[in-house]
Design a protein around this motif. Structure first.
Motif, PDB file in Angstrom:
ATOM      1  N   GLN A  68     -55.094 109.205  95.578  1.00 53.64           N
ATOM      2  CA  GLN A  68     -54.415 108.619  94.427  1.00 53.64           C
ATOM      3  C   GLN A  68     -53.830 109.688  93.508  1.00 53.64           C
ATOM      4  O   GLN A  68     -52.814 109.459  92.848  1.00 53.64           O
ATOM      5  N   GLN A  69     -54.464 110.852  93.469  1.00 54.24           N
ATOM      6  CA  GLN A  69     -53.994 111.921  92.596  1.00 54.24           C
ATOM      7  C   GLN A  69     -52.908 112.774  93.234  1.00 54.24           C
ATOM      8  O   GLN A  69     -52.294 113.613  92.570  1.00 54.24           O
ATOM      9  N   ALA A  70     -52.634 112.549  94.509  1.00 51.07           N
ATOM     10  CA  ALA A  70     -51.616 113.335  95.210  1.00 51.07           C
ATOM     11  C   ALA A  70     -50.229 113.044  94.641  1.00 51.07           C
ATOM     12  O   ALA A  70     -49.975 111.960  94.097  1.00 51.07           O
ATOM     13  N   ASP A  71     -49.355 113.998  94.782  1.00 53.79           N
ATOM     14  CA  ASP A  71     -47.966 113.836  94.368  1.00 53.79           C
ATOM     15  C   ASP A  71     -47.388 112.585  95.022  1.00 53.79           C
ATOM     16  O   ASP A  71     -47.479 112.419  96.247  1.00 53.79           O
ATOM     17  N   GLN A  72     -46.823 111.700  94.239  1.00 58.01           N
ATOM     18  CA  GLN A  72     -46.328 110.428  94.760  1.00 58.01           C
ATOM     19  C   GLN A  72     -45.182 110.594  95.754  1.00 58.01           C
ATOM     20  O   GLN A  72     -44.834 109.641  96.454  1.00 58.01           O
ATOM     21  N   ARG A  73     -44.633 111.784  95.851  1.00 54.47           N
ATOM     22  CA  ARG A  73     -43.557 112.029  96.818  1.00 54.47           C
ATOM     23  C   ARG A  73     -44.089 112.397  98.196  1.00 54.47           C
ATOM     24  O   ARG A  73     -43.319 112.424  99.168  1.00 54.47           O
ATOM     25  N   SER A  77     -49.535 110.248 100.370  1.00 57.86           N
ATOM     26  CA  SER A  77     -50.127 109.944  99.065  1.00 57.86           C
ATOM     27  C   SER A  77     -50.452 108.462  99.004  1.00 57.86           C
ATOM     28  O   SER A  77     -49.898 107.636  99.740  1.00 57.86           O
ATOM     29  N   TYR A  78     -51.367 108.109  98.107  1.00 58.92           N
ATOM     30  CA  TYR A  78     -51.715 106.695  97.929  1.00 58.92           C
ATOM     31  C   TYR A  78     -50.461 105.885  97.599  1.00 58.92           C
ATOM     32  O   TYR A  78     -50.269 104.782  98.122  1.00 58.92           O
ATOM     33  N   TYR A  79     -49.614 106.432  96.733  1.00 59.68           N
ATOM     34  CA  TYR A  79     -48.406 105.714  96.328  1.00 59.68           C
ATOM     35  C   TYR A  79     -47.518 105.398  97.532  1.00 59.68           C
ATOM     36  O   TYR A  79     -47.049 104.260  97.684  1.00 59.68           O
ATOM     37  N   GLU A  80     -47.281 106.371  98.375  1.00 63.58           N
ATOM     38  CA  GLU A  80     -46.389 106.156  99.519  1.00 63.58           C
ATOM     39  C   GLU A  80     -47.006 105.195 100.532  1.00 63.58           C
ATOM     40  O   GLU A  80     -46.318 104.331 101.079  1.00 63.58           O
ATOM     41  N   VAL A  81     -48.293 105.353 100.811  1.00 63.81           N
ATOM     42  CA  VAL A  81     -48.939 104.470 101.791  1.00 63.81           C
ATOM     43  C   VAL A  81     -48.983 103.038 101.265  1.00 63.81           C
ATOM     44  O   VAL A  81     -48.684 102.086 101.992  1.00 63.81           O
ATOM     45  N   PRO A  88     -41.653 100.355  97.009  1.00 58.93           N
ATOM     46  CA  PRO A  88     -40.191 100.303  96.947  1.00 58.93           C
ATOM     47  C   PRO A  88     -39.586  99.944  98.309  1.00 58.93           C
ATOM     48  O   PRO A  88     -40.120 100.329  99.349  1.00 58.93           O
ATOM     49  N   PHE A  89     -38.530  99.187  98.296  1.00 58.74           N
ATOM     50  CA  PHE A  89     -37.919  98.715  99.539  1.00 58.74           C
ATOM     51  C   PHE A  89     -37.068  99.828 100.157  1.00 58.74           C
ATOM     52  O   PHE A  89     -35.834  99.798 100.096  1.00 58.74           O
ATOM     53  N   ARG A  90     -37.737 100.797 100.753  1.00 59.64           N
ATOM     54  CA  ARG A  90     -37.013 101.919 101.370  1.00 59.64           C
ATOM     55  C   ARG A  90     -37.804 102.467 102.550  1.00 59.64           C
ATOM     56  O   ARG A  90     -38.971 102.108 102.756  1.00 59.64           O
ATOM     57  N   ALA A  91     -37.152 103.334 103.298  1.00 59.45           N
ATOM     58  CA  ALA A  91     -37.717 103.834 104.552  1.00 59.45           C
ATOM     59  C   ALA A  91     -38.963 104.673 104.302  1.00 59.45           C
ATOM     60  O   ALA A  91     -39.066 105.399 103.309  1.00 59.45           O
ATOM     61  N   TRP A  92     -39.915 104.555 105.231  1.00 55.15           N
ATOM     62  CA  TRP A  92     -41.117 105.389 105.239  1.00 55.15           C
ATOM     63  C   TRP A  92     -41.207 106.057 106.598  1.00 55.15           C
ATOM     64  O   TRP A  92     -41.012 105.396 107.640  1.00 55.15           O
ATOM     65  N   ASP A  93     -41.517 107.330 106.615  1.00 52.34           N
ATOM     66  CA  ASP A  93     -41.658 108.113 107.851  1.00 52.34           C
ATOM     67  C   ASP A  93     -40.423 108.002 108.740  1.00 52.34           C
ATOM     68  O   ASP A  93     -40.521 107.956 109.963  1.00 52.34           O
ATOM     69  N   GLY A  94     -39.274 107.905 108.109  1.00 50.90           N
ATOM     70  CA  GLY A  94     -38.019 107.941 108.848  1.00 50.90           C
ATOM     71  C   GLY A  94     -37.605 106.646 109.513  1.00 50.90           C
ATOM     72  O   GLY A  94     -36.587 106.618 110.227  1.00 50.90           O
ATOM     73  N   VAL A  95     -38.346 105.565 109.304  1.00 48.88           N
ATOM     74  CA  VAL A  95     -38.001 104.283 109.937  1.00 48.88           C
ATOM     75  C   VAL A  95     -37.075 103.513 108.998  1.00 48.88           C
ATOM     76  O   VAL A  95     -37.524 102.949 107.996  1.00 48.88           O
ATOM     77  N   THR A  96     -35.826 103.500 109.318  1.00 52.07           N
ATOM     78  CA  THR A  96     -34.821 102.895 108.447  1.00 52.07           C
ATOM     79  C   THR A  96     -34.495 101.476 108.883  1.00 52.07           C
ATOM     80  O   THR A  96     -34.825 101.047 109.984  1.00 52.07           O
ATOM     81  N   GLY A  97     -33.848 100.749 107.994  1.00 52.33           N
ATOM     82  CA  GLY A  97     -33.392  99.391 108.287  1.00 52.33           C
ATOM     83  C   GLY A  97     -32.239  99.063 107.367  1.00 52.33           C
ATOM     84  O   GLY A  97     -31.977  99.758 106.386  1.00 52.33           O
ATOM     85  N   LYS A  98     -31.555  97.970 107.659  1.00 53.42           N
ATOM     86  CA  LYS A  98     -30.359  97.649 106.879  1.00 53.42           C
ATOM     87  C   LYS A  98     -30.641  96.697 105.725  1.00 53.42           C
ATOM     88  O   LYS A  98     -29.761  96.447 104.902  1.00 53.42           O
ATOM     89  N   ASN A  99     -31.871  96.161 105.638  1.00 52.68           N
ATOM     90  CA  ASN A  99     -32.157  95.127 104.644  1.00 52.68           C
ATOM     91  C   ASN A  99     -32.893  95.695 103.438  1.00 52.68           C
ATOM     92  O   ASN A  99     -33.747  96.573 103.565  1.00 52.68           O
ATOM     93  N   TRP A 100     -32.568  95.156 102.279  1.00 56.26           N
ATOM     94  CA  TRP A 100     -33.303  95.500 101.059  1.00 56.26           C
ATOM     95  C   TRP A 100     -34.496  94.555 100.999  1.00 56.26           C
ATOM     96  O   TRP A 100     -34.446  93.473 100.439  1.00 56.26           O
ATOM     97  N   ALA A 120     -55.207 101.062 109.650  1.00 54.87           N
ATOM     98  CA  ALA A 120     -55.586 102.293 110.358  1.00 54.87           C
ATOM     99  C   ALA A 120     -54.936 103.511 109.710  1.00 54.87           C
ATOM    100  O   ALA A 120     -55.546 104.589 109.651  1.00 54.87           O
ATOM    101  N   LEU A 121     -53.700 103.361 109.232  1.00 56.47           N
ATOM    102  CA  LEU A 121     -53.034 104.446 108.508  1.00 56.47           C
ATOM    103  C   LEU A 121     -53.824 104.808 107.255  1.00 56.47           C
ATOM    104  O   LEU A 121     -54.111 105.985 106.993  1.00 56.47           O
TER     105      LEU A 121
END
Length: 598
Positions: A68-73, A77-81, A88-100, A120-121
């Motif tokens: 939780q204390q890790a840099d949110q970027r 980090s807890y924030y990203e996971v 936020p409606f955006r790509a994680w670990d490079g998996v992109t998509g066309k929808n918001w 598991a992540l």
């Protein structure tokens, strides 16, 4: 042995190295602690047991706090996971998509299987942090903490047996034995504080009721917030207790009555048969989101995963899925379903099946995504649950053993206390179908298009109290059906495929608690016709008229039940009979001429 410096370097640089190489983060679960010869795997434990594990609990708290204390970027980090689930409606670990939209598929056959690699992540992140922390303990304790770290698995909260939040999640601080001694630290189970609070681009204003708190603007996560945006754990526990008997019965009925994956999996599955689909794992799961959140982050699905209790709740949801799999070893994911909403990577109208990629979860560092076929078992991820020791038995023996365990945990011949909150008195009542020869159920369906924000359908024996603030724990409350707003899954166009959501509330616990020992149709039909009522209430505690949800249909069924004979058997359920006269003429009730879908 690895030095502290080496472990620190390995844990802190793993993501940077992967990024530099252009590799994906592989979610392989945790294989440490798995017996290579027998297949025995470490267990995820119920929280009330896990909190007494000493070193494992110490490490878990510190590992969660560190994430939780890790840099949110940072990717892990807890924030990203947490942000993988909704905003936020955006790509994680490079998996992109066309929808918001979010990655998470609700109202989908992918609902149980998508959350398995997701949990598991999270478990893998906790484990990685725990290894680094364990290596920092002084030499006399280091071996003990390293051993605990290797077999560390995340806990679950069995809300069907323990229908109040664990006390530890409501403490702002918590004592642990850290490498520098016993210390009092900020409790990472209590809340998550954003650092910084994301912008409106990442945290859009969606999902909250008109008069409720705007969770996207709050610095820390909250549960059932008051007017000052402070959590109200006492009120949450009163709501959970008021629904405890229903949750207990719903869980047992789901696991003993539904052998088919499709209707088990989600709130909108419809194969045209009508058999059993009103009671599903997503429906039960929704209840905890709403009863705990009630205007806070947990009840606002796009924001729910930032609340630390989300992970205790979803570990138990995964456990129920694993129990179902063990009970019905011949059942498989043979169903397909058309997606009603966009996710980040799936378009509304697309057919989802066992081979649909579970984005954004990679099973290797070359970019392969998990599917329901490849993530079907917990073996893949290196954990199990106390009731499921599949390494020691064949599938038939395991099914028999798990049935016995389920009958012991959620046994219909067993009783638990249903507390009358206002009078502070208790009476023991039989809860599940095996305790009587008929079960009574209220079945509820609602069109997704009528859901503007999350709300409850409170069911009562008699009329609701005059004060809406007491509706969710009134003495005559049967239970609260939770209607989740999945606006995070709607296409950006605002259009979605017309869809209906299904849910079910058991009536037997409330009927028995009210002193009705004779549950025959000749007694219950006139009683329910005169006394069954319902009221609608948003998660800002504001009531609203049934007319605002024109698609709402409540109907009552009775179902004959034949008691089990052995401990490793389940009751036998007869065909449900619809009693239209109970709800006909009531606003929101099934009327003459309406399709009962049974």
């Amino acid at each position: 042995m690895l030095s502290v410096a080496v472990l620190r370097l390995a844990c802190s640089l793993v993501i940077a190295v992967l990024a530099a190489l252009g590799n994906a983060f592989a979610i392989r679960g945790i294989q440490a602690g798995v017996n290579a010869y027998t297949g025995e795997r470490p267990l995820r434990q119920e929280f009330s047991t896990f909190k007494n594990t000493g070193p494992a609990f110490d490490l878990y708290i510190q590992a969660l706090l560190r994430s939780q204390q890790a840099d949110q970027r940072q990717l892990l980090s807890y924030y990203e996971v947490a942000g993988v689930h909704g905003v936020p409606f955006r790509a994680w670990d490079g998996v992109t998509g066309k929808n918001w939209a979010a990655y998470c598929p609700h109202g989908s056959v992918l609902f149980p299987t998508w959350h398995r690699p997701y949990m598991a992540l999270y478990e893998q992140v906790i484990w990685l942090n725990a290894q680094w922390i364990a290596a920092k303990y002084p030499a006399p304790q280091r071996a003990q903490y390293r051993a605990a770290a290797l077999t560390l698995r995340i806990p679950y909260w069995d809300w069907s047996v323990n229908p109040t939040m664990p006390p530890e999640v409501n403490q702002p601080t918590i004592y642990i034995k850290a490498p520098n001694g016993t210390i009092n630290v900020p409790n990472p189970l209590y809340t998550y504080t954003f650092h910084p609070l994301p912008s409106s681009d990442d945290f859009p204003p969606i999902g909250s009721p008109p008069n409720g708190p705007k969770v996207w603007s709050l610095q820390s996560t909250v549960r059932y917030p008051d007017g000052n945006n402070q959590s109200q754990p006492d009120l949450i526990n009163r709501q959970l207790q008021a629904n405890g008997a229903a949750l207990h019965s719903m869980t047992y009925t789901l696991l003993t009555q539904q052998p088919d994956y499709g209707p088990f999996s989600n709130t909108r599955y419809n194969d045209g048969s009508g058999v059993g689909r009103y009671n599903n794992i997503e429906n039960i799961h929704n209840a905890i989101h709403m009863l705990v959140g009630n205007g806070g982050h947990m009840s606002n699905i796009p924001y729910s995963s930032f609340d630390p209790i989300f992970w205790l709740h979803h570990a138990n949801t995964d456990r129920l899925f694993a129990l179902w799999q063990a009970v019905y070893p011949e059942s498989n994911f043979t169903s397909s379903q058309v997606s009603a909403y966009d996710t980040l990577t799936i378009d509304a109208g697309q057919t989802e099946d066992i081979n649909t990629p579970l984005a954004p979860f990679h099973s290797d560092d070359s970019g392969t995504l998990w599917t329901s076929a490849t993530s079907w078992t917990t073996k893949e991820f290196g954990y199990s649950y106390p009731e499921i020791k599949d390494w020691a038995f064949n599938s038939s023996q395991l099914s028999s053993n798990v049935k016995t365990r389920l009958n012991a945990l959620y046994n219909p011949t067993k009783t638990i206390s249903k507390r009358s909150v206002s009078a502070d008195t208790s009476s023991s009542i039989g809860l599940s179908p095996n305790a009587m020869n008929i079960q009574w159920l209220a079945k509820i369906r609602i069109s997704k298009s009528d859901i503007a924000s999350p709300f409850f359908v409170h069911l009562y024996l008699g009329q609701a109290p005059a004060d809406p603030n007491s509706w969710s724990f009134a003495p005559n409350l049967i239970a609260s059906h939770s209607v989740i707003d999945t606006s995070m899954l709607n296409p950006a166009s605002g259009q979605a495929i017309p869809t209906t959501l299904y849910g079910q509330i058991p009536l037997n616990p409330a009927l028995l608690a009210a002193g009705n020992s004779n549950l025959s149709s000749s007694k219950m039909v006139p009683l329910l016709k005169s006394q069954l009522s319902w009221r609608l209430q948003r998660t800002d505690d504001v009531p609203f008229d049934v007319g605002e949800v024109p698609s709402l249909k409540v109907h009552v069924v009775g179902q004959q039940v034949k008691a089990r004979v052995r401990e490793d058997e389940f009751p036998e359920y007869g065909k449900a009979q619809v009693y239209r006269e109970v709800t006909s003429g009531k606003a929101g009730g099934l009327q003459d001429g309406d399709d009962d879908l049974e």
